[in-house]
Design an enzyme around this catalytic site. Structure first.
Site, PDB file in Angstrom:
ATOM      1  N   LYS A  13      36.292  40.148  31.743  1.00  0.00           N
ATOM      2  CA  LYS A  13      37.312  39.380  31.025  1.00  0.00           C
ATOM      3  C   LYS A  13      37.059  37.874  31.156  1.00  0.00           C
ATOM      4  O   LYS A  13      37.154  37.136  30.189  1.00  0.00           O
ATOM      5  CB  LYS A  13      38.722  39.703  31.558  1.00  0.00           C
ATOM      6  CG  LYS A  13      39.110  41.167  31.438  1.00  0.00           C
ATOM      7  CD  LYS A  13      40.570  41.391  31.779  1.00  0.00           C
ATOM      8  CE  LYS A  13      40.946  41.098  33.231  1.00  0.00           C
ATOM      9  NZ  LYS A  13      40.270  41.992  34.208  1.00  0.00           N
ATOM     10  N   ARG A  88      49.850  41.981  33.964  1.00  0.00           N
ATOM     11  CA  ARG A  88      49.321  43.135  34.683  1.00  0.00           C
ATOM     12  C   ARG A  88      50.390  44.188  34.926  1.00  0.00           C
ATOM     13  O   ARG A  88      50.096  45.231  35.497  1.00  0.00           O
ATOM     14  CB  ARG A  88      48.782  42.675  36.038  1.00  0.00           C
ATOM     15  CG  ARG A  88      47.250  42.577  36.105  1.00  0.00           C
ATOM     16  CD  ARG A  88      46.927  41.977  37.448  1.00  0.00           C
ATOM     17  NE  ARG A  88      45.634  42.226  37.961  1.00  0.00           N
ATOM     18  CZ  ARG A  88      44.637  41.320  37.978  1.00  0.00           C
ATOM     19  NH1 ARG A  88      44.773  40.148  37.421  1.00  0.00           N
ATOM     20  NH2 ARG A  88      43.504  41.620  38.563  1.00  0.00           N
ATOM     21  N   ARG A 127      28.693  41.551  42.744  1.00  0.00           N
ATOM     22  CA  ARG A 127      29.463  40.300  42.752  1.00  0.00           C
ATOM     23  C   ARG A 127      29.839  39.909  44.178  1.00  0.00           C
ATOM     24  O   ARG A 127      29.868  38.747  44.531  1.00  0.00           O
ATOM     25  CB  ARG A 127      30.718  40.475  41.883  1.00  0.00           C
ATOM     26  CG  ARG A 127      31.369  39.177  41.514  1.00  0.00           C
ATOM     27  CD  ARG A 127      32.274  39.318  40.308  1.00  0.00           C
ATOM     28  NE  ARG A 127      33.581  39.822  40.652  1.00  0.00           N
ATOM     29  CZ  ARG A 127      34.580  39.961  39.777  1.00  0.00           C
ATOM     30  NH1 ARG A 127      34.395  39.672  38.511  1.00  0.00           N
ATOM     31  NH2 ARG A 127      35.749  40.408  40.157  1.00  0.00           N
ATOM     32  N   ARG A 144      42.298  47.741  44.018  1.00  0.00           N
ATOM     33  CA  ARG A 144      42.569  46.987  42.783  1.00  0.00           C
ATOM     34  C   ARG A 144      42.427  47.883  41.553  1.00  0.00           C
ATOM     35  O   ARG A 144      43.223  47.795  40.620  1.00  0.00           O
ATOM     36  CB  ARG A 144      41.607  45.795  42.677  1.00  0.00           C
ATOM     37  CG  ARG A 144      41.928  44.704  43.686  1.00  0.00           C
ATOM     38  CD  ARG A 144      40.793  43.712  43.821  1.00  0.00           C
ATOM     39  NE  ARG A 144      40.619  42.875  42.660  1.00  0.00           N
ATOM     40  CZ  ARG A 144      39.488  42.210  42.395  1.00  0.00           C
ATOM     41  NH1 ARG A 144      38.450  42.308  43.203  1.00  0.00           N
ATOM     42  NH2 ARG A 144      39.408  41.449  41.335  1.00  0.00           N
TER      43      ARG A 144
HETATM   44  P1  AMP Z   1      41.643  38.751  39.269  1.00  0.00           P
HETATM   45  O1  AMP Z   1      40.681  37.647  39.520  1.00  0.00           O
HETATM   46  O2  AMP Z   1      42.343  38.631  37.927  1.00  0.00           O
HETATM   47  O3  AMP Z   1      41.043  40.119  39.442  1.00  0.00           O
HETATM   48  O4  AMP Z   1      42.800  38.601  40.347  1.00  0.00           O
HETATM   49  C1  AMP Z   1      42.536  38.611  41.745  1.00  0.00           C
HETATM   50  C2  AMP Z   1      43.790  39.009  42.497  1.00  0.00           C
HETATM   51  O5  AMP Z   1      44.848  38.072  42.216  1.00  0.00           O
HETATM   52  C3  AMP Z   1      44.369  40.361  42.117  1.00  0.00           C
HETATM   53  O6  AMP Z   1      43.771  41.432  42.813  1.00  0.00           O
HETATM   54  C4  AMP Z   1      45.844  40.179  42.509  1.00  0.00           C
HETATM   55  O7  AMP Z   1      46.013  40.259  43.912  1.00  0.00           O
HETATM   56  C5  AMP Z   1      46.105  38.738  42.104  1.00  0.00           C
HETATM   57  N1  AMP Z   1      46.543  38.630  40.699  1.00  0.00           N
HETATM   58  C6  AMP Z   1      45.881  38.019  39.680  1.00  0.00           C
HETATM   59  N2  AMP Z   1      46.583  38.105  38.542  1.00  0.00           N
HETATM   60  C7  AMP Z   1      47.702  38.802  38.833  1.00  0.00           C
HETATM   61  C8  AMP Z   1      48.817  39.249  38.057  1.00  0.00           C
HETATM   62  N3  AMP Z   1      48.909  38.990  36.751  1.00  0.00           N
HETATM   63  N4  AMP Z   1      49.793  39.935  38.703  1.00  0.00           N
HETATM   64  C9  AMP Z   1      49.735  40.187  40.020  1.00  0.00           C
HETATM   65  N5  AMP Z   1      48.702  39.822  40.808  1.00  0.00           N
HETATM   66  C10 AMP Z   1      47.689  39.133  40.221  1.00  0.00           C
END
Ligand code: AMP
Length: 202
Positions: A13, A88, A127, A144
Site C-alpha cells: 500500500k 482499519r 523487510r 497483524r
Molecule cells: P502499518 O504501517 O499501517 O502496518 O501500521 C503499523 C502499526 O500501527 C499497526 O500494526 C498498528 O499497531 C498501528 N496502526 C496503524 N494504522 C492503524 C489504524 N488505522 N488503526 C489502528 N492501528 C493502526
C-alpha cells in the site's frame, strides 16, 4: 479525489500510495507512518502506542481518527488524499465518512490489493532484515495479519455495498500494480462524468 488503499500489512500500500502521490498530486495519509513518527519523537502518544504496535495489535480508533482529522485540517487545499492503513475498523470507516462529509468531501474509491498470506510472510521476513522495523518480526506480523482478517477485512462489504470497491492483483510487479490502480481510478472517474463529457470530451 479521495482513495482508500486497502489490503493487509506488507501488501504494498505504501509503495503504491507514493506512486499515486507523484502521478496525481494527492496526499498520502498513512496512520502507521504517523504513529512511527510519534514514537521516534518520544512524545506521550509515541510512548502510549509503542507496546501495542510492537505486539502487532491495533491502537485505539480514537487515536488514529484524531491523527487523520489533524492531517485533513493541515492540508485543506489538497486535491485529495490517499488513505493508507486507515480505516482499519468499521468504526474508523464511519468516522472517516463523517470527517470527509463535514468538509463536503467523500471517499470516492477503495482499491483492494489482493495478496496471498504466505507470500506476505516471505515479504515481511525480508523487510524485517532490510529495514529492521520492530513490528515486522514474523511473530508480531502473524498477529497483524490475524487482526487484518478479524477487524479490517469486514470493511470490504461496507465499501462493496456502497459500490466503491475495486480489486487489483497486488502480487504483480510494482509498475503493473500501479498501472492496474491507475486504470481502475480512471474508469471510476469516467463513470462519474456526465454522458456528454464522456462522448464529446470537455
Ligand atoms: P502499518 O504501517 O499501517 O502496518 O501500521 C503499523 C502499526 O500501527 C499497526 O500494526 C498498528 O499497531 C498501528 N496502526 C496503524 N494504522 C492503524 C489504524 N488505522 N488503526 C489502528 N492501528 C493502526
Amino acid at each position: 479525489m479521495n482513495i482508500v488503499l486497502f489490503g493487509p500489512p506488507a501488501a504494498g500500500k505504501g509503495t503504491q500510495a507514493k506512486i499515486l502521490e507523484k502521478q496525481r498530486g494527492l496526499i498520502q495519509l498513512a496512520t502507521g507512518d504517523m504513529l512511527r513518527a510519534a514514537r521516534k519523537s518520544g512524545s506521550d502518544l509515541g510512548k502510549k502506542v509503542a507496546g501495542i504496535m510492537d505486539r502487532g495489535d491495533l491502537v485505539s480508533d480514537e487515536i488514529v481518527i484524531a491523527l487523520i482529522e489533524e492531517q485533513l485540517d493541515a492540508n485543506k487545499g489538497a486535491p485529495g488524499f490517499i488513505f493508507d492503513g486507515f480505516p482499519r475498523t468499521v468504526e474508523q470507516a464511519k468516522a472517516l465518512d463523517g470527517l470527509l462529509g463535514s468538509r463536503s468531501k467523500k471517499v470516492d474509491g477503495v482499491v483492494r490489493l489482493c495478496v496471498d498470506d504466505n507470500v506476505l510472510l516471505g515479504r515481511i521476513q525480508k523487510r524485517f532484515t532490510d529495514e529492521g522495523r520492530d513490528d515486522d518480526n514474523p511473530e508480531s506480523f502473524k498477529i497483524r495479519l490475524g487482526n487484518y482478517h478479524k477487524q479490517t477485512a469486514p470493511l470490504l462489504p461496507y465499501y462493496a455495498k456502497q459500490g466503491k470497491l475495486s480489486e487489483v492483483d497486488g502480487l504483480a510487479e510494482i509498475q503493473t500494480v500501479a498501472a492496474s490502480i491507475a486504470s481502475v481510478l480512471d474508469m471510476q472517474k469516467q463513470a462519474k462524468m456526465p454522458w456528454w463529457k464522456r462522448v464529446f470530451g470537455n
